[in-house]
Design an enzyme around this catalytic site. Structure first.
Site, mmCIF file in Angstrom:
data_model
loop_
_atom_site.group_PDB
_atom_site.id
_atom_site.type_symbol
_atom_site.label_atom_id
_atom_site.label_comp_id
_atom_site.label_asym_id
_atom_site.label_seq_id
_atom_site.Cartn_x
_atom_site.Cartn_y
_atom_site.Cartn_z
ATOM 1 N N LYS A 76 65.852 -57.869 -71.596
ATOM 2 C CA LYS A 76 66.108 -57.046 -70.327
ATOM 3 C C LYS A 76 65.326 -55.708 -70.572
ATOM 4 O O LYS A 76 65.635 -55.546 -71.527
ATOM 5 C CB LYS A 76 67.443 -57.425 -70.447
ATOM 6 C CG LYS A 76 68.727 -56.122 -68.993
ATOM 7 C CD LYS A 76 69.583 -56.235 -68.957
ATOM 8 C CE LYS A 76 70.623 -55.596 -67.622
ATOM 9 N NZ LYS A 76 72.094 -55.479 -67.554
ATOM 10 N N SER A 151 74.273 -57.276 -63.327
ATOM 11 C CA SER A 151 72.286 -56.634 -63.707
ATOM 12 C C SER A 151 71.780 -57.295 -64.153
ATOM 13 O O SER A 151 70.161 -57.191 -64.133
ATOM 14 C CB SER A 151 72.239 -55.773 -64.121
ATOM 15 O OG SER A 151 73.212 -55.216 -65.186
ATOM 16 N N SER A 175 77.899 -57.776 -66.435
ATOM 17 C CA SER A 175 76.757 -58.560 -65.838
ATOM 18 C C SER A 175 75.795 -59.517 -67.212
ATOM 19 O O SER A 175 74.962 -59.641 -66.706
ATOM 20 C CB SER A 175 75.437 -56.239 -66.321
ATOM 21 O OG SER A 175 75.886 -56.086 -64.754
HETATM 22 N N1 GLN Z 1 77.802 -55.167 -61.654
HETATM 23 C C1 GLN Z 1 78.868 -53.814 -61.867
HETATM 24 C C2 GLN Z 1 78.046 -52.711 -61.669
HETATM 25 O O1 GLN Z 1 77.588 -52.314 -60.644
HETATM 26 C C3 GLN Z 1 78.559 -54.388 -64.097
HETATM 27 C C4 GLN Z 1 77.179 -54.261 -64.182
HETATM 28 C C5 GLN Z 1 77.170 -54.032 -65.300
HETATM 29 O O2 GLN Z 1 78.182 -54.798 -66.353
HETATM 30 N N2 GLN Z 1 75.954 -53.760 -66.219
HETATM 31 O O3 GLN Z 1 78.501 -51.782 -62.184
#
Ligand code: GLN
Length: 484
Positions: A76, A151, A175
């Site tokens: 990532k 994400s 995410s």
């Molecule tokens: N979707 C969540 C957010 O927008 C979690 C994102 C994540 O786990 N990095 O913060």
């Protein structure tokens, strides 16, 4: 070759049926052909990958290979990689090349893995659909009009689409698990502190945790083994010993107590997703597990609590991107204030700015007690629910997401609808617990994830349960056709 697991590919490498260079070239060729559609990579590191493949082939020839030597992976784009750009999917870091590797990257490199490149993601990991990326959205290989989740959407799409064997991810509120579910791959977020955060660009430091997206729980066990463990460079990394995850995969599930929280099966859950999850639970019962109804009464507070805590921590973490030390700098600033203001205005996208503003507000004098302090108190209540539940059951299960992958653009104008995607994943991060998502029966051709939540440092148990399920079923073997 691209549909095989790490264990299968490692066997092929050892038996010299193919070399790591051939395997790496196979993936690079697929990336070149298919990624213009999926957009799962931000950067492809061809030269670095081929050099690592040659080094791996040397180790294999010398009899010095481990289970990961020569296996092509992707990281990532939130993990610092020395010599390969790390953008965090932001214009702010579009030109940033880190001078060192993240601990997770360094440990995996030590085993001889091959880094194919850096995967697409939501900007600074803020999002649930990969649509906040400065480089455009990644697409779901099962239906390229739909999001891969976020994400870690690029990692999920790349693994599902056969553009790498496995990929790293990070999970602050879901995410890893949410995109794993929407793309039909296995994803694990370990206990907070299990993997070092050193060199992982910080979003919300008390929630962020590294993990992996793979084709199977067996592969996840191999990777986590290499990544996990104490790191003195991260003061929140745990001194807890790392067990042999692969050795624990075969444990019998007889007598395993599975808890189903009422709050994870209520209103808002798609009926098809629920049916798939329940079918998988029935398989686990056949393997000897027992099912128990439980309650996590404070779980409904997790989304509002998270959207105070995460923005508050992000507003502080992202203060370092000021146009001075590194990252984007505006043209011809008038003075220092103009430099800060315009660099940040130009460098960050809308969602990141929204979070910084919410977080700065929540932390400001006069509001701190009402928002941040209150959220920290509720966080303790949420963690307490889990502690009580684990006195009665061994693993908590439910759906990973309320529905299957949605269309690109469907929720971009409605942040709250977007935030509700993580309704089942966020509490785990607030409590610091490990969570895993495995693919179960699809609905209308789209993947569905079963989520398993464990007690602190019980990732070995989660991998064991997921592996036994994957031995008894073949949902995790389904793969999408290559896009035309
Ligand atoms: N979707 C969540 C957010 O927008 C979690 C994102 C994540 O786990 N990095 O913060």
């Amino acid at each position: 070759m691209h549909d095989q697991s790490i264990a299968e590919l490692a066997e092929g490498l050892r038996a010299r049926r193919f070399s790591s260079r051939e395997l790496t070239q196979h993936f690079l060729e697929r990336i070149e052909r298919i990624d213009p559609t999926l957009n799962s990579y931000i950067t492809v590191s061809t030269d670095v990958a081929l050099a690592a493949a040659d080094a791996a082939d040397g180790r294999i020839a010398a009899g010095d290979a481990g289970p990961l030597t020569g296996i092509p992976l992707a990281h990532k784009d939130i993990f610092l990689t020395r010599g390969i750009r790390t953008s965090c999917a932001s214009r702010m870091l579009d030109n940033f090349i880190a001078p060192f590797d993240a601990t997770v990257v360094e440990r995996l490199a030590g085993t001889g893995v091959v880094t194919l490149g850096k995967t697409n993601m939501d900007e600074f990991a803020m999002g649930s659909s990969n649509e906040t990326s400065y480089y455009g959205p990644a697409r779901n290989p099962w239906d390229t009009t739909r999001v891969p989740g976020g994400s870690s959407g690029g990692s999920a799409a790349a693994v599902a689409g056969g553009l790498c064997v496995a990929a790293t991810g990070t999970d602050t509120g879901g995410s890893i698990r949410q995109p794993a579910a929407l793309c039909g791959v296995t994803g694990i977020k370990p206990t907070y502190g299990r993997c070092s955060r050193w060199g992982m660009i910080a979003f919300a430091s008390s929630l962020d945790q590294a993990g992996v997206l793979t084709r199977s729980a067996e592969d996840a066990a191999l990777l986590l083994q290499a990544m996990a463990g104490f790191d003195q460079r991260d003061s929140t990394s745990a001194r807890e010993m790392v067990p042999d995850y692969s050795a624990g995969l075969g444990d019998d599930l007889t007598g395993l107590r599975i808890g189903l929280p009422a709050e994870y099966f209520g209103e808002g859950l798609d009926a098809g997703v629920e049916a798939s999850v329940r079918a998988a639970l029935a398989e686990l019962e056949k393997l000897g597990a027992t099912i128990h109804d439980i309650s996590l009464p404070n779980a409904p507070l997790s989304v509002p609590v998270y959207y105070v805590v995460a923005p508050a921590e992000c507003s502080s973490n992202l203060a370092r991107f000021d146009g001075v030390r590194y990252g984007h700098r505006c043209e011809a600033p008038k003075d220092l204030e103009d430099l800060y203001k315009r660099s940040r205005a130009e460098g960050f996208g809308d969602e990141v700015k929204r979070r910084i503003m919410v977080g700065t507000y929540a932390l400001s004098a006069g509001y701190y007690d009402a928002y941040y302090l209150k959220a920290q108190q509720l966080r303790q209540l949420i963690a307490g629910d889990f502690r009580r539940a684990f006195e009665q059951v061994d693993v908590i299960m439910g759906p990973t997401t309320p529905a299957t992958a949605f269309e690109l653009g469907a929720k971009t104008d409605d942040p709250v609808a977007m935030y509700l995607n993580d309704i089942y994943t966020i509490a785990t991060n607030l409590a610091g617990l490990p969570g895993l998502s495995v693919p179960v029966a699809p609905v209308n051709g789209l993947p569905v994830g079963l989520q398993m939540i464990g007690d602190t440092f019980a990732e070995g148990r989660l991998l064991n349960v997921a592996h036994r399920l994957q031995q008894a079923t073949d949902w995790h073997r389904a793969a999408p056709a290559d896009p035309a």
